[in-house]
Design an enzyme around this catalytic site. Structure first.
Site, PDB file in Angstrom:
ATOM      1  N   ASN A  10       5.929  -4.012  28.127  1.00  0.00           N
ATOM      2  CA  ASN A  10       6.750  -5.200  28.401  1.00  0.00           C
ATOM      3  C   ASN A  10       7.427  -5.601  27.091  1.00  0.00           C
ATOM      4  O   ASN A  10       6.780  -6.164  26.211  1.00  0.00           O
ATOM      5  CB  ASN A  10       5.839  -6.322  28.929  1.00  0.00           C
ATOM      6  CG  ASN A  10       6.580  -7.646  29.080  1.00  0.00           C
ATOM      7  OD1 ASN A  10       7.810  -7.690  29.038  1.00  0.00           O
ATOM      8  ND2 ASN A  10       5.834  -8.726  29.264  1.00  0.00           N
ATOM      9  N   LYS A  12       9.590  -7.821  26.518  1.00  0.00           N
ATOM     10  CA  LYS A  12       9.917  -9.255  26.412  1.00  0.00           C
ATOM     11  C   LYS A  12      11.349  -9.414  25.875  1.00  0.00           C
ATOM     12  O   LYS A  12      12.220  -8.660  26.283  1.00  0.00           O
ATOM     13  CB  LYS A  12       8.867  -9.975  25.560  1.00  0.00           C
ATOM     14  CG  LYS A  12       7.441  -9.668  26.056  1.00  0.00           C
ATOM     15  CD  LYS A  12       6.404 -10.558  25.471  1.00  0.00           C
ATOM     16  CE  LYS A  12       5.048 -10.172  26.061  1.00  0.00           C
ATOM     17  NZ  LYS A  12       3.984 -11.088  25.695  1.00  0.00           N
ATOM     18  N   HIS A  94       4.707 -13.351  35.256  1.00  0.00           N
ATOM     19  CA  HIS A  94       4.231 -13.330  33.869  1.00  0.00           C
ATOM     20  C   HIS A  94       4.008 -14.770  33.390  1.00  0.00           C
ATOM     21  O   HIS A  94       4.811 -15.661  33.693  1.00  0.00           O
ATOM     22  CB  HIS A  94       5.219 -12.608  32.952  1.00  0.00           C
ATOM     23  CG  HIS A  94       4.622 -12.309  31.620  1.00  0.00           C
ATOM     24  ND1 HIS A  94       4.477 -13.273  30.647  1.00  0.00           N
ATOM     25  CD2 HIS A  94       4.072 -11.180  31.121  1.00  0.00           C
ATOM     26  CE1 HIS A  94       3.865 -12.721  29.603  1.00  0.00           C
ATOM     27  NE2 HIS A  94       3.626 -11.459  29.863  1.00  0.00           N
ATOM     28  N   GLU A  96       4.485 -16.197  30.685  1.00  0.00           N
ATOM     29  CA  GLU A  96       5.576 -16.795  29.899  1.00  0.00           C
ATOM     30  C   GLU A  96       6.690 -17.301  30.813  1.00  0.00           C
ATOM     31  O   GLU A  96       7.333 -18.310  30.518  1.00  0.00           O
ATOM     32  CB  GLU A  96       6.096 -15.769  28.873  1.00  0.00           C
ATOM     33  CG  GLU A  96       5.073 -15.554  27.753  1.00  0.00           C
ATOM     34  CD  GLU A  96       5.202 -14.227  27.018  1.00  0.00           C
ATOM     35  OE1 GLU A  96       6.173 -13.490  27.236  1.00  0.00           O
ATOM     36  OE2 GLU A  96       4.287 -13.922  26.212  1.00  0.00           O
ATOM     37  N   GLU A 169      -3.856 -10.786  33.057  1.00  0.00           N
ATOM     38  CA  GLU A 169      -3.459 -11.141  31.700  1.00  0.00           C
ATOM     39  C   GLU A 169      -3.953 -12.548  31.366  1.00  0.00           C
ATOM     40  O   GLU A 169      -3.248 -13.538  31.640  1.00  0.00           O
ATOM     41  CB  GLU A 169      -1.934 -11.104  31.569  1.00  0.00           C
ATOM     42  CG  GLU A 169      -1.344  -9.723  31.756  1.00  0.00           C
ATOM     43  CD  GLU A 169      -0.027  -9.572  31.004  1.00  0.00           C
ATOM     44  OE1 GLU A 169       0.096  -8.616  30.241  1.00  0.00           O
ATOM     45  OE2 GLU A 169       0.858 -10.427  31.162  1.00  0.00           O
ATOM     46  N   GLY A 175      -0.461 -12.064  23.082  1.00  0.00           N
ATOM     47  CA  GLY A 175       0.234 -12.257  21.809  1.00  0.00           C
ATOM     48  C   GLY A 175      -0.601 -12.965  20.753  1.00  0.00           C
ATOM     49  O   GLY A 175      -0.066 -13.388  19.725  1.00  0.00           O
ATOM     50  N   SER A 213      -2.870  -8.526  24.104  1.00  0.00           N
ATOM     51  CA  SER A 213      -3.265  -8.003  22.785  1.00  0.00           C
ATOM     52  C   SER A 213      -3.902  -6.619  22.847  1.00  0.00           C
ATOM     53  O   SER A 213      -4.824  -6.327  22.094  1.00  0.00           O
ATOM     54  CB  SER A 213      -4.175  -9.001  22.059  1.00  0.00           C
ATOM     55  OG  SER A 213      -3.468 -10.208  21.791  1.00  0.00           O
TER      56      SER A 213
HETATM   57  P1  PGA Z   1       0.798  -8.715  24.194  1.00  0.00           P
HETATM   58  O1  PGA Z   1       1.560  -9.128  25.544  1.00  0.00           O
HETATM   59  O2  PGA Z   1       0.378  -7.258  24.370  1.00  0.00           O
HETATM   60  O3  PGA Z   1       1.821  -8.878  23.108  1.00  0.00           O
HETATM   61  O4  PGA Z   1      -0.372  -9.613  24.064  1.00  0.00           O
HETATM   62  C1  PGA Z   1       1.123  -8.649  26.795  1.00  0.00           C
HETATM   63  C2  PGA Z   1       1.999  -9.215  27.886  1.00  0.00           C
HETATM   64  O5  PGA Z   1       2.374 -10.392  27.792  1.00  0.00           O
HETATM   65  O6  PGA Z   1       2.335  -8.525  28.866  1.00  0.00           O
END
Ligand code: PGA
Length: 251
Positions: A10, A12, A94, A96, A169, A175, A213
């Site tokens: 992903n 982003k 997601h 976010e 997640e 993140g 992460s």
């Molecule tokens: P990250 O994000 O690996 O940077 O923690 C995962 C995601 O949001 O899909």
């Protein structure tokens, strides 16, 4: 039950330019991934260029989100039908997007329904916040997200669920550099599968990825974790060597 192993990057709101997105796509073409379904989810503006860069490869292209309506006065949004020929599927739900656009379970369900109607595969994200985990509400939150999210998807559009995958997640792990443990991921995935079954779906047949992460260093813990079928990778998906290590862990 053998479910497919999937590792999806992903991206982003990265990388900064279309040129860099094309370079990243070419890197992915070169990532060894025998036995693992490999996917990338670039920003929507980069979908056409990335789709061209990956043409003829088996690396699948995903959108990061899709609108619930077929078309209309929704400034800045992308309808599922617009992804035809560009994307194999889309992420929905997601955290976010839930955070920034106010998506609730019902809206994520509507987005998934729109995606299925357009013939797309769906990666449906869910997971608890840190406060919810600390209050001991993880199981209840996951159950609610399956019931009010996946359970509310238009059944005719969902079909036999063969085009659905979940991504567990936990919001506190995204993140932050603080991944869940394999045991925490396995417990959540088991909870999700039993709730999927309660909703009349075949929970054992639906792939569930872990995200939050994931790194080259911890990927093997998730690859070994009971019930975890792959990874949705954010930050590390932008780094060629590290992403290749993650894919290798799931092979
Ligand atoms: P990250 O994000 O690996 O940077 O923690 C995962 C995601 O949001 O899909």
């Amino acid at each position: 039950m053998t479910r497919p192993r999937l590792v999806i990057g992903n991206w982003k709101m990265n990388p900064a330019t279309l040129e860099e997105a094309v370079v990243l796509a070419h890197d992915r073409r070169a990532t060894p991934h025998e036995g693992v379904g490999l996917g990338v989810a670039p920003p929507s503006i980069a979908l056409p260029a990335v789709a061209v860069a990956l043409r003829g490869s088996d690396v699948r292209v995903f959108a990061q989100d899709v609108h619930w309506a077929e078309k209309g006065a929704y400034t800045g949004q992308v309808a599922a039908s617009m992804l035809r020929g560009l994307a194999f599927g889309t992420i929905v739900g997601h955290s976010e997007v839930r955070r920034d656009q106010g998506d609730d379970d019902a809206r994520v369900a509507a987005k998934a329904g729109a995606a299925f109607r357009a013939g797309l595969h769906v990666i449906f994200c869910l997971g608890e916040s840190l406060a919810e985990r600390k209050r001991g509400e993880t199981d209840a939150v996951l159950a609610r997200q399956v019931r009010d999210g996946i359970g509310a998807i238009d059944r005719a559009a969902l079909g036999d669920a063969g085009t659905l995958a979940l991504a567990y997640e936990p919001i506190w792990a995204i993140g932050t550099g603080e991944a869940a443990t394999g045991a925490q991921a396995s417990a959540a995935v088991a909870r999700l599968r039993s709730e999927l079954t309660r909703q009349g779906l075949d929970g054992d047949a639906i792939p569930i990825l872990y995200g939050g992460s994931v790194t080259g260093g911890n990927a093997s813990e998730f690859a070994r974790a009971e019930g975890v079928d792959g990874a949705l990778v954010g930050g590390a998906s932008l780094k060629q060597d590290e992403f290749a290590e993650i894919v290798a862990a799931f092979r």
